[in-house]
Design an enzyme around this catalytic site. Structure first.
Site, PDB file in Angstrom:
ATOM      1  N   GLU A   1       6.199  -8.328  13.059  1.00  0.00           N
ATOM      2  CA  GLU A   1       4.824  -8.101  12.613  1.00  0.00           C
ATOM      3  C   GLU A   1       3.884  -8.120  13.806  1.00  0.00           C
ATOM      4  O   GLU A   1       3.758  -9.127  14.496  1.00  0.00           O
ATOM      5  CB  GLU A   1       4.426  -9.196  11.616  1.00  0.00           C
TER       6      GLU A   1
ATOM      7  N   ASP B   1       4.721 -13.688  10.466  1.00  0.00           N
ATOM      8  CA  ASP B   1       4.058 -14.986  10.554  1.00  0.00           C
ATOM      9  C   ASP B   1       4.354 -15.829   9.323  1.00  0.00           C
ATOM     10  O   ASP B   1       4.622 -15.314   8.234  1.00  0.00           O
ATOM     11  CB  ASP B   1       2.545 -14.808  10.692  1.00  0.00           C
TER      12      ASP B   1
ATOM     13  N   ASP C   1       2.593 -17.246   7.144  1.00  0.00           N
ATOM     14  CA  ASP C   1       1.371 -17.376   6.354  1.00  0.00           C
ATOM     15  C   ASP C   1       1.422 -16.377   5.202  1.00  0.00           C
ATOM     16  O   ASP C   1       2.434 -15.711   4.972  1.00  0.00           O
ATOM     17  CB  ASP C   1       0.134 -17.159   7.229  1.00  0.00           C
TER      18      ASP C   1
ATOM     19  N   ASP D   1      -0.163 -13.484   4.766  1.00  0.00           N
ATOM     20  CA  ASP D   1       0.008 -12.098   5.202  1.00  0.00           C
ATOM     21  C   ASP D   1       1.456 -11.835   5.615  1.00  0.00           C
ATOM     22  O   ASP D   1       2.018 -10.768   5.329  1.00  0.00           O
ATOM     23  CB  ASP D   1      -0.929 -11.795   6.375  1.00  0.00           C
TER      24      ASP D   1
END
Length: 661
Positions: free
Chosen positions: A436, A513, A515, A517
């Site tokens: 990402e 990541d 998180d 997203d």
């Protein structure tokens, strides 16, 4: 009368489980529930820890006809007096409190032991209908009984006298069958466990009386690992000779002390290794605890053997032109017994099936490499046979890779310009990371092993392809680049494995990541693979890398006690690491915890340790166990026409989600 309301969530809804009740409520969190073997092992390990630290030379185990088990040792005997703070007999604390023991505190009475998770025999008691303990120490014989887990049915009583030098502990327990899939202890596995304990501690006499089978067995290995491995290799074709050795690391500046990564002076391993014509599974142990899933100690043994043999072959100019050795060439036909001795152990779960302490890779490889190099130099004939076997395996690997590459290069597609490729074309070894963001991709590019790790950075979020027709997929640049990089065309679930003939990478790893997203990107990529590349998933080629969430640090505490830094993949690991540091003497306020915001802020060394190095990363394989249910859930979550159903589902199930904000 007031009507009772159902499904009300208020203060009275919160239960507080005391004592050993959590173990009985969810036993699978604390032990293996296929059968009572693991709770038996917990009692045996306590006896073995006495022997490992030089306080016992005899362990006796009896499997009774009624299914109960007796474990007896001639160690020091569990203390029976009152605990200075709790004012409860210590033997009662050991069997009724999850976090009671003599192995937590730094500098404890046990130099090294099987683990520090703080449950142990209390779980055995929790899952037994009855447990009896008899302790001999300080000239007296003491007994205490427990019923249905932690309920003490008798005080600790002195029931007799013994000699002033006589000591030991005898435990008998009756496993409660309702907590296990099968109430029967597998006799063969128990026998193998006891035999391996004798092997790991030369001079320890282990006796096993099996009343069910009517057998009596005794093991006493004076030559330890070597004798045990020779027994296992009795019918195997040995290449060269058997390599046996042991090693320990020194402290900082030659002193006894702890390094910043958790290694302690005296940490090390003992091993016996042999190369055979056909692969035979090895065995590994940490502080005498079996680790069937391996871990970082096995990775250290592999690295030490590989580095020494590679250097030996290069020094003697044995490698043919164009042949480069890889670790798997050396490891492929190795049969080994490895016993690691480590103070700061971190395991994957309470059952301790896999060692995850990252520093152990360095420790074991460092104590193996030099002794193996010296062994090779001293035995040129054996070294030549082993080197020839390894070179033959490397040549076969390269030949296979060239065949695959020739077939793949016949296509007309041009690889994406942003793809950072690797050198190895053998799909049994190489990996493609779908990363990402460009910033994270740049860090991974510097941190990766360019020999076998390739990178494809993804800009922005991939298209939701659940309802996209196959002939329109390549309108999205990211989907186009993924397909071309893999050299696999989109296909349906009915396709055969022949669609993977051109596959360029054996592992396709989603790296995003930790998180919301990142989870969204994971979901979109999984949607793409499940819908349009299902054979990739079905054949086990798709994985998810879990980056760390936290970095836990503590300052130096003087000479020989440097600062510590640990990466934690989960909140549970963070809490466990903090607890371990507190037990080592740090104050809570001295321990700092920082949260990683994303892969882009991690430096190359951190990326290597946490998401790229196969020996220290956490990699989750993507599997489909129920195709219909998986398709139904993805249709609900990703289908454009399912907004109403999705909203109803979120209203009903949304409170169960683990949201990381």
């Amino acid at each position: 009368m007031a009507e009772v309301q159902e499904n009300v969530y208020d203060e009275s809804s919160v239960d507080v489980l005391e004592g050993l009740e959590p173990v009985r409520q969810v036993p699978g969190m604390y032990t293996r529930v296929e059968n009572p073997l693991h709770i038996t092992q917990e009692v045996i390990d306590n006896a073995i820890d006495e022997a490992q630290n030089g306080h016992a030379n005899r362990v006796e185990v009896v499997l009774h006809k009624d299914g109960s088990v007796t474990v007896e040792d001639n160690g020091r005997g569990i203390p029976v007096g009152l605990h200075p703070e709790k004012r409860i007999p210590v033997v009662v604390l050991a069997y009724t409190r999850l976090h009671a023991g003599a192995k937590f505190r730094k500098g404890n009475t046990y130099g090294r032991s099987g683990g520090l998770h703080g449950v142990g025999v209390s779980v055995t008691n929790a899952l037994s209908t009855r447990l009896e303990v008899e302790v001999k120490r300080d000239g007296g014989v003491h007994r205490v009984h427990f019923l249905d887990g932690d309920r003490e049915i008798s005080p600790v009583e002195r029931v007799g006298d013994c000699g002033p030098r006589t000591s030991g502990t005898r435990v008998r327990f009756w496993p409660d069958a309702k907590f296990f899939d099968s109430g029967q202890i597998p006799q063969g596995k128990l026998e193998h466990l006891l035999r391996s304990k004798a092997m790991l501690l030369p001079g320890l006499k282990v006796t096993f009386r099996n009343e069910l089978a009517g057998t009596d067995q005794t093991w006493l290995y004076e030559d330890g690992l070597r004798a045990y491995l020779q027994e296992r290799l009795e019918d195997a074709e040995l290449v060269g000779e058997l390599f046996q050795g042991s090693g320990r690391i020194a402290g900082a500046d030659g002193e006894s002390g702890e390094s910043g990564d958790g290694a302690v002076a005296g940490d090390g391993a003992t091993w016996a290794v042999a190369w055979t014509a056909e692969s035979i599974k090895g065995e590994s142990y940490v502080n005498l605890i079996p680790t069937p899933l391996g871990g970082t100690h096995e990775a250290g043994l592999r690295a030490g053997l590989f580095e020494a043999l590679r250097d030996y072959c290069e020094h003697h100019a044995m490698l043919p032109r164009g042949v480069t050795l890889q670790a798997e060439d050396v490891w492929r036909t190795v049969t080994f017994v490895l016993s690691a001795n480590i103070v700061n152990t971190q395991f994957q779960g309470q059952t301790k099936d896999k060692l995850t302490s990252r520093f152990v890779v360095r420790v074991v490889s460092s104590v193996v490499k030099d002794p193996f190099m010296q062994w090779l130099m001293a035995r040129p004939e054996a070294a030549k046979k082993i080197a020839e076997l390894v070179i033959k395996q490397a040549t076969a690997r390269l030949r296979q890779g060239k065949v695959v590459e020739k077939r793949k290069s016949s296509g007309v597609a041009v690889l994406p310009g942003k793809l950072t490729d690797c050198r190895v074309t053998d799909i049994s070894r190489n990996e493609l990371f779908l990363v990402e963001g460009d910033s994270a991709g740049g860090g991974c590019k510097l941190a990766r092993d360019r020999e076998y790790q390739a990178l494809l950075p993804l800009r922005g979020k991939v298209l939701n392809t659940w309802e996209v027709e196959r002939d329109r997929l390549f309108a999205n640049q990211e989907v186009h680049d993924i397909s071309v990089a893999l050299s696999v065309d989109p296909h349906g679930p009915e396709a055969s494995d022949s669609v993977l003939e051109g596959l360029r990478y054996g592992k396709v790893i989603i790296l995003s990541d930790a998180d919301v997203d990142g989870s969204h990107i994971q979901t979109l990529l999984l949607t793409l693979f499940l819908k349009h590349f299902p054979r990739l998933v079905m054949r086990g080629h798709v994985f998810i890398a879990k980056p760390p969430l936290f970095r836990v640090e503590a300052p130096s505490r003087g000479k020989g006690r440097p600062a510590q830094k640990h990466y934690c993949l989960t909140e549970a690991e963070r809490d466990e690491t903090i607890g371990q540091m507190v037990r080592e003497g740090y104050k809570v306020e001295q321990v700092s915890v920082s949260r990683f915001k994303g892969l882009g802020e991690m430096n190359p060394e951190q990326l290597t340790d946490t998401v790229l190095n196969p020996d220290t990363r956490l990699l989750l394989p993507v599997k489909v166990t129920d195709e219909k249910e998986t398709h139904r859930v993805f249709t609900l979550l990703m289908g454009k026409g399912e907004a109403g159903e999705r909203r109803a589902w979120l209203e009903a199930k949304g409170d169960t989600a683990e949201v990381d904000i």
